[in-house]
Motif scaffolding. Structure first.
Motif, PDB file in Angstrom:
ATOM      1  N   THR A  86       0.809  -1.214   0.000  1.00 38.28           N
ATOM      2  CA  THR A  86       0.000   0.000   0.000  1.00 38.28           C
ATOM      3  C   THR A  86       0.843   1.265   0.000  1.00 38.28           C
ATOM      4  OG1 THR A  86      -0.146  -0.057   2.408  1.00 38.28           O
ATOM      5  CG2 THR A  86      -1.934  -1.099   1.199  1.00 38.28           C
ATOM      6  N   LEU A  87       2.104   1.166   0.356  1.00 39.88           N
ATOM      7  CA  LEU A  87       2.986   2.331   0.377  1.00 39.88           C
ATOM      8  C   LEU A  87       3.804   2.464  -0.903  1.00 39.88           C
ATOM      9  CD1 LEU A  87       4.272   2.060   4.057  1.00 39.88           C
ATOM     10  CD2 LEU A  87       2.640   3.718   3.141  1.00 39.88           C
ATOM     11  N   ARG A  88       3.458   1.726  -1.937  1.00 45.29           N
ATOM     12  CA  ARG A  88       4.255   1.706  -3.169  1.00 45.29           C
ATOM     13  C   ARG A  88       4.425   3.087  -3.806  1.00 45.29           C
ATOM     14  NH1 ARG A  88      -0.098  -1.240  -3.972  1.00 45.29           N
ATOM     15  NH2 ARG A  88      -1.791  -0.404  -5.232  1.00 45.29           N
ATOM     16  N   ALA A  89       3.458   3.976  -3.629  1.00 40.18           N
ATOM     17  CA  ALA A  89       3.557   5.317  -4.207  1.00 40.18           C
ATOM     18  C   ALA A  89       4.127   6.341  -3.222  1.00 40.18           C
ATOM     19  CB  ALA A  89       2.182   5.771  -4.692  1.00 40.18           C
ATOM     20  N   ALA A  90       4.377   5.912  -2.005  1.00 38.58           N
ATOM     21  CA  ALA A  90       4.892   6.833  -0.980  1.00 38.58           C
ATOM     22  C   ALA A  90       6.354   7.166  -1.258  1.00 38.58           C
ATOM     23  CB  ALA A  90       4.747   6.208   0.403  1.00 38.58           C
ATOM     24  N   PRO A  91       6.784   8.353  -0.887  1.00 41.56           N
ATOM     25  CA  PRO A  91       8.197   8.697  -1.058  1.00 41.56           C
ATOM     26  C   PRO A  91       9.100   7.760  -0.254  1.00 41.56           C
ATOM     27  CG  PRO A  91       6.896  10.648  -0.514  1.00 41.56           C
ATOM     28  CD  PRO A  91       6.001   9.457  -0.339  1.00 41.56           C
ATOM     29  N   ARG A  92      10.245   7.454  -0.816  1.00 42.80           N
ATOM     30  CA  ARG A  92      11.197   6.534  -0.183  1.00 42.80           C
ATOM     31  C   ARG A  92      11.537   6.970   1.244  1.00 42.80           C
ATOM     32  NH1 ARG A  92      17.372   5.110  -2.126  1.00 42.80           N
ATOM     33  NH2 ARG A  92      17.124   2.877  -1.798  1.00 42.80           N
ATOM     34  N   GLY A  93      11.799   8.241   1.425  1.00 36.76           N
ATOM     35  CA  GLY A  93      12.164   8.741   2.755  1.00 36.76           C
ATOM     36  C   GLY A  93      11.079   8.486   3.786  1.00 36.76           C
ATOM     37  N   TYR A  94       9.836   8.630   3.371  1.00 38.73           N
ATOM     38  CA  TYR A  94       8.718   8.383   4.278  1.00 38.73           C
ATOM     39  C   TYR A  94       8.663   6.911   4.673  1.00 38.73           C
ATOM     40  CZ  TYR A  94       3.913   8.038   5.977  1.00 38.73           C
ATOM     41  OH  TYR A  94       2.803   7.785   6.738  1.00 38.73           O
ATOM     42  N   VAL A  95       8.812   6.032   3.691  1.00 38.30           N
ATOM     43  CA  VAL A  95       8.787   4.590   3.962  1.00 38.30           C
ATOM     44  C   VAL A  95       9.927   4.219   4.915  1.00 38.30           C
ATOM     45  CG1 VAL A  95       9.039   2.286   2.931  1.00 38.30           C
ATOM     46  CG2 VAL A  95       7.641   4.030   1.792  1.00 38.30           C
ATOM     47  N   LEU A  96      11.110   4.760   4.667  1.00 37.63           N
ATOM     48  CA  LEU A  96      12.264   4.457   5.521  1.00 37.63           C
ATOM     49  C   LEU A  96      12.047   4.954   6.945  1.00 37.63           C
ATOM     50  CD1 LEU A  96      15.160   5.275   3.049  1.00 37.63           C
ATOM     51  CD2 LEU A  96      14.221   3.018   3.618  1.00 37.63           C
ATOM     52  N   GLU A  97      11.455   6.134   7.097  1.00 36.95           N
ATOM     53  CA  GLU A  97      11.169   6.650   8.442  1.00 36.95           C
ATOM     54  C   GLU A  97      10.138   5.779   9.155  1.00 36.95           C
ATOM     55  OE1 GLU A  97      12.687   8.948  10.255  1.00 36.95           O
ATOM     56  OE2 GLU A  97      14.033   9.561   8.644  1.00 36.95           O
ATOM     57  N   LEU A  98       9.153   5.267   8.421  1.00 33.79           N
ATOM     58  CA  LEU A  98       8.177   4.354   9.035  1.00 33.79           C
ATOM     59  C   LEU A  98       8.853   3.076   9.521  1.00 33.79           C
ATOM     60  CD1 LEU A  98       5.094   4.630   6.638  1.00 33.79           C
ATOM     61  CD2 LEU A  98       5.216   5.394   9.019  1.00 33.79           C
ATOM     62  N   VAL A  99       9.704   2.512   8.687  1.00 33.10           N
ATOM     63  CA  VAL A  99      10.419   1.285   9.070  1.00 33.10           C
ATOM     64  C   VAL A  99      11.289   1.561  10.291  1.00 33.10           C
ATOM     65  CG1 VAL A  99      12.169  -0.402   8.358  1.00 33.10           C
ATOM     66  CG2 VAL A  99      10.344   0.268   6.766  1.00 33.10           C
ATOM     67  N   GLU A 100      12.008   2.674  10.274  1.00 29.99           N
ATOM     68  CA  GLU A 100      12.883   3.007  11.395  1.00 29.99           C
ATOM     69  C   GLU A 100      12.066   3.278  12.658  1.00 29.99           C
ATOM     70  OE1 GLU A 100      16.333   3.313  13.502  1.00 29.99           O
ATOM     71  OE2 GLU A 100      16.001   2.456  11.526  1.00 29.99           O
ATOM     72  N   GLY A 101      10.920   3.924  12.504  1.00 34.91           N
ATOM     73  CA  GLY A 101      10.050   4.180  13.660  1.00 34.91           C
ATOM     74  C   GLY A 101       9.539   2.888  14.277  1.00 34.91           C
ATOM     75  N   MET A 102       9.163   1.945  13.429  1.00 42.48           N
ATOM     76  CA  MET A 102       8.697   0.653  13.944  1.00 42.48           C
ATOM     77  C   MET A 102       9.845  -0.122  14.590  1.00 42.48           C
ATOM     78  SD  MET A 102       5.921  -0.383  11.034  1.00 42.48           S
ATOM     79  CE  MET A 102       5.156  -1.735  11.945  1.00 42.48           C
ATOM     80  N   ALA A 103      11.028  -0.021  14.006  1.00 36.55           N
ATOM     81  CA  ALA A 103      12.193  -0.670  14.609  1.00 36.55           C
ATOM     82  C   ALA A 103      12.486  -0.042  15.969  1.00 36.55           C
ATOM     83  CB  ALA A 103      13.406  -0.558  13.694  1.00 36.55           C
TER      84      ALA A 103
END
Length: 188
Positions: A141-158
Motif C-alpha cells: 500500500t505504500l508503493r507510491a509513498a516517497p522513499r524517505g517516508y517509507v524508511l522513516e516508518l520502518v525506522e520508527g517501527m524498529a
C-alpha cells in the motif's frame, strides 16, 4: 615536522564523545569530551577542526557500524521475505545491544549539524538495504509513498520494537517477531 596523528587518540575522542552524548545530549562540551578521553581540550581540535566535524565523524562511524552489521546478516541466496527478516533481526539486535550508540545515532539523525555529505555517504553505503526495503514496499500500500517516508516508518517501527525489547527482555524475541510481522504487512 609535525607528529602523525594517532588513530588510538582519535578513536578515544569518538568513544568519549559518543558516551557523553548518550548521557548528556548534543550540548556536551568538547572540554568534557577531552577529559573523558584522557587528553587535553586542544587535542580534540587537532583531530577535529570543529565540534560539527566531530559529530559528523561520529554519525558516519555509527551508521557504518550499523550498516555493516545488517549487511553481514542478510544472505543473498534467500527469498525476499527471509532477507527482510534477517535485516529486521540484525537492525533490532544492534539497537538492543548498543543502546548508547542507538541513542546518539537518533539524536544526530535529526540534528542540523550533520552535513548533506555525511547523510549521502550513509545512503550510498546502505544502498543494498534500502534497495531491499524498496523491493518489498513496491508491491504494498505504500508503493507510491516517497522513499524517505517509507524508511522513516520502518525506522520508527524498529525503534518502538527495540524500546519494548529493552524494557521487556523476557518478551524480546516475541516483540521482535511481532514487529517484523507488522512491518512486513505494512510494506508487502
Amino acid at each position: 615536522m609535525a607528529r602523525p596523528l594517532s588513530d588510538d587518540r582519535r578513536n578515544a575522542i569518538i568513544i568519549a564523545a559518543t558516551a557523553l552524548i548518550a548521557e548528556r545530549g548534543l550540548s556536551t562540551s568538547t572540554a568534557d569530551i577531552a577529559k573523558h578521553a584522557g587528553i587535553s581540550n586542544g587535542s580534540v581540535f587537532t583531530y577535529f577542526e570543529t565540534k560539527t566535524e566531530l559529530f559528523n565523524a561520529i554519525y558516519s562511524e555509527l551508521k557504518e557500524d550499523l550498516i555493516q552489521t545488517v549487511l553481514a546478516a542478510i544472505p543473498s541466496d534467500q527469498d525476499e521475505k527471509s532477507q527482510f527478516r534477517c535485516f529486521w533481526l540484525a537492525r533490532t539486535q544492534w539497537g538492543v545491544a548498543n543502546p548508547g550508540k542507538r541513542k546518539v545515532a537518533a539524536q544526530l539523525h535529526v540534528s542540523d549539524t550533520i552535513t548533506d555529505a555525511s547523510r549521502r555517504a550513509a545512503t550510498v553505503s546502505a544502498a543494498p538495504i534500502l534497495d531491499l526495503i524498496d523491493q518489498v514496499a513496491k508491491r504494498g500500500t505504500l508503493r507510491a509513498a516517497p522513499r524517505g517516508y517509507v524508511l522513516e516508518l520502518v525506522e520508527g517501527m524498529a525503534g518502538a520494537t527495540m524500546d519494548f525489547m529493552i524494557a521487556n527482555p523476557a518478551m524480546a524475541e516475541e516483540a521482535s517477531q511481532a514487529g517484523f510481522d507488522a512491518v512486513w504487512r505494512m510494506l508487502a
